[in-house]
Design a protein around this motif. Sequence first.
Motif, PDB file in Angstrom:
ATOM      1  N   THR A 231      -1.004  -6.541  -4.876  1.00 39.75           N
ATOM      2  CA  THR A 231      -0.448  -5.378  -5.566  1.00 39.75           C
ATOM      3  C   THR A 231      -1.411  -4.879  -6.645  1.00 39.75           C
ATOM      4  OG1 THR A 231       1.765  -6.302  -5.172  1.00 39.75           O
ATOM      5  CG2 THR A 231       1.603  -4.475  -6.729  1.00 39.75           C
ATOM      6  N   ILE A 232      -2.049  -5.804  -7.358  1.00 46.15           N
ATOM      7  CA  ILE A 232      -3.072  -5.406  -8.331  1.00 46.15           C
ATOM      8  C   ILE A 232      -4.205  -4.660  -7.635  1.00 46.15           C
ATOM      9  CG2 ILE A 232      -4.851  -6.281  -9.908  1.00 46.15           C
ATOM     10  CD1 ILE A 232      -2.925  -8.569 -10.611  1.00 46.15           C
ATOM     11  N   GLN A 233      -4.673  -5.201  -6.517  1.00 48.02           N
ATOM     12  CA  GLN A 233      -5.753  -4.542  -5.781  1.00 48.02           C
ATOM     13  C   GLN A 233      -5.364  -3.132  -5.351  1.00 48.02           C
ATOM     14  OE1 GLN A 233      -6.463  -7.460  -2.658  1.00 48.02           O
ATOM     15  NE2 GLN A 233      -8.342  -8.173  -3.686  1.00 48.02           N
ATOM     16  N   ALA A 234      -4.084  -2.944  -5.046  1.00 49.75           N
ATOM     17  CA  ALA A 234      -3.630  -1.630  -4.582  1.00 49.75           C
ATOM     18  C   ALA A 234      -3.624  -0.585  -5.694  1.00 49.75           C
ATOM     19  CB  ALA A 234      -2.231  -1.754  -3.968  1.00 49.75           C
ATOM     20  N   VAL A 235      -3.365  -1.002  -6.942  1.00 49.16           N
ATOM     21  CA  VAL A 235      -3.308  -0.024  -8.035  1.00 49.16           C
ATOM     22  C   VAL A 235      -4.650   0.185  -8.727  1.00 49.16           C
ATOM     23  CG1 VAL A 235      -0.871  -0.534  -8.473  1.00 49.16           C
ATOM     24  CG2 VAL A 235      -2.636  -1.648  -9.854  1.00 49.16           C
ATOM     25  N   LEU A 236      -5.580  -0.757  -8.554  1.00 48.51           N
ATOM     26  CA  LEU A 236      -6.827  -0.673  -9.304  1.00 48.51           C
ATOM     27  C   LEU A 236      -7.684   0.561  -9.003  1.00 48.51           C
ATOM     28  CD1 LEU A 236      -8.144  -4.341  -9.715  1.00 48.51           C
ATOM     29  CD2 LEU A 236      -7.363  -2.749 -11.482  1.00 48.51           C
ATOM     30  N   PRO A 237      -7.773   1.036  -7.769  1.00 47.16           N
ATOM     31  CA  PRO A 237      -8.601   2.231  -7.560  1.00 47.16           C
ATOM     32  C   PRO A 237      -8.186   3.421  -8.423  1.00 47.16           C
ATOM     33  CG  PRO A 237      -8.143   1.188  -5.459  1.00 47.16           C
ATOM     34  CD  PRO A 237      -7.310   0.467  -6.484  1.00 47.16           C
ATOM     35  N   SER A 238      -6.891   3.660  -8.540  1.00 45.41           N
ATOM     36  CA  SER A 238      -6.443   4.796  -9.350  1.00 45.41           C
ATOM     37  C   SER A 238      -6.616   4.504 -10.837  1.00 45.41           C
ATOM     38  CB  SER A 238      -4.979   5.131  -9.048  1.00 45.41           C
ATOM     39  OG  SER A 238      -4.126   4.052  -9.373  1.00 45.41           O
TER      40      SER A 238
ATOM     41  N   THR B 293       0.830  -1.212   0.000  1.00 42.99           N
ATOM     42  CA  THR B 293       0.000   0.000   0.000  1.00 42.99           C
ATOM     43  C   THR B 293       0.860   1.256   0.000  1.00 42.99           C
ATOM     44  OG1 THR B 293      -1.736  -1.173   1.211  1.00 42.99           O
ATOM     45  CG2 THR B 293      -1.816   1.240   1.236  1.00 42.99           C
ATOM     46  N   ALA B 294       1.922   1.232   0.804  1.00 47.45           N
ATOM     47  CA  ALA B 294       2.794   2.403   0.912  1.00 47.45           C
ATOM     48  C   ALA B 294       3.533   2.666  -0.395  1.00 47.45           C
ATOM     49  CB  ALA B 294       3.786   2.213   2.055  1.00 47.45           C
ATOM     50  N   ALA B 295       4.002   1.626  -1.056  1.00 47.41           N
ATOM     51  CA  ALA B 295       4.746   1.802  -2.304  1.00 47.41           C
ATOM     52  C   ALA B 295       3.856   2.386  -3.395  1.00 47.41           C
ATOM     53  CB  ALA B 295       5.339   0.477  -2.759  1.00 47.41           C
ATOM     54  N   VAL B 296       2.643   1.871  -3.515  1.00 45.18           N
ATOM     55  CA  VAL B 296       1.713   2.407  -4.520  1.00 45.18           C
ATOM     56  C   VAL B 296       1.381   3.856  -4.205  1.00 45.18           C
ATOM     57  CG1 VAL B 296      -0.624   2.212  -5.454  1.00 45.18           C
ATOM     58  CG2 VAL B 296       0.754   0.150  -5.107  1.00 45.18           C
ATOM     59  N   GLY B 297       1.132   4.152  -2.936  1.00 43.06           N
ATOM     60  CA  GLY B 297       0.840   5.527  -2.547  1.00 43.06           C
ATOM     61  C   GLY B 297       1.993   6.470  -2.818  1.00 43.06           C
ATOM     62  N   ALA B 298       3.219   6.017  -2.542  1.00 43.50           N
ATOM     63  CA  ALA B 298       4.389   6.860  -2.780  1.00 43.50           C
ATOM     64  C   ALA B 298       4.574   7.132  -4.270  1.00 43.50           C
ATOM     65  CB  ALA B 298       5.637   6.178  -2.212  1.00 43.50           C
TER      66      ALA B 298
END
Length: 273
Positions: A112-119, A62-67
């Motif tokens: 990791t896919i779930q983390a990027v999908l919202p954006s 989550t932190a890596a995607v957010g960063a």
Amino acid sequence: MSQTILVTGASSGIGKASATLFADRGWNVVATMRNTDDGAGLAGRDNVLVTTLDLLDSASITAAVGAGIERFGAIDVLLNNAGYGAYGPLEATPMSVLRRQFDVNVFGLVETIQAVLPSMRAQRSGVIVNVSSVGGRMTFPLGSLYHGSKWAVEGLSEALHYELAMLGIRVKLVEPGGVNTDFGGRSFVFTDAPEFPDYQPLVDMAAAALQEEASDDNQEPHEVAEVIFGAATDGSDRIRYISGAGATQLLGNRYSAEQDEQFVAGMRAQFGL
């Protein structure tokens, strides 16, 4: 405006080669790895963010995607490259080894896919490239864990391809054959089975076969990176990209690419995708 790719396992091998290639071609790169000290060769470039991502650590994903989004504004391509291989007789393999194989190669990839999908959903665009393997569509002896994980990646990627098509998000699979990386070193776990003598002849044969394998026939990581770049940028609905002459020959003996594409096209037509 430059596009942005997030790469998992960017400290070495295919991941490092891909991060370097995309950065050299003007992309913004979020180069993730478990230990950022291993990213010294990428750090310091204006268009590269080196940050921590451990597929066994949800918070780090989550932190890596957010960063990456905070630094570059968006993630246009996700390259799920990180993974490793666990081999050995299934009966002799502890459940802890089996679970870790799937936690890294499958569940960490999914998270990791779930983390990027919202954006990606919000921008109605994006590409997810999952690095599978020639071993995701055929198997070798003693590879039940590794092949099982890669076949899982193949299945979930193909299904996700349909699921995300209406949102403008493409899902791709890159299937390399042999590559000159450290896969046989830190990215490889082998469970020997001396306490299971019935398996020992096969274990010995497999070990000899691995030693005799000619690395001259393997691809270099930058060659796979080129295939990944093509998959990420060709704008097509194609799912699978075979990388390497060896992989092409092996899978050609097993499957027909034309039949694969015809089947997928038929499914898309049936569901109006």
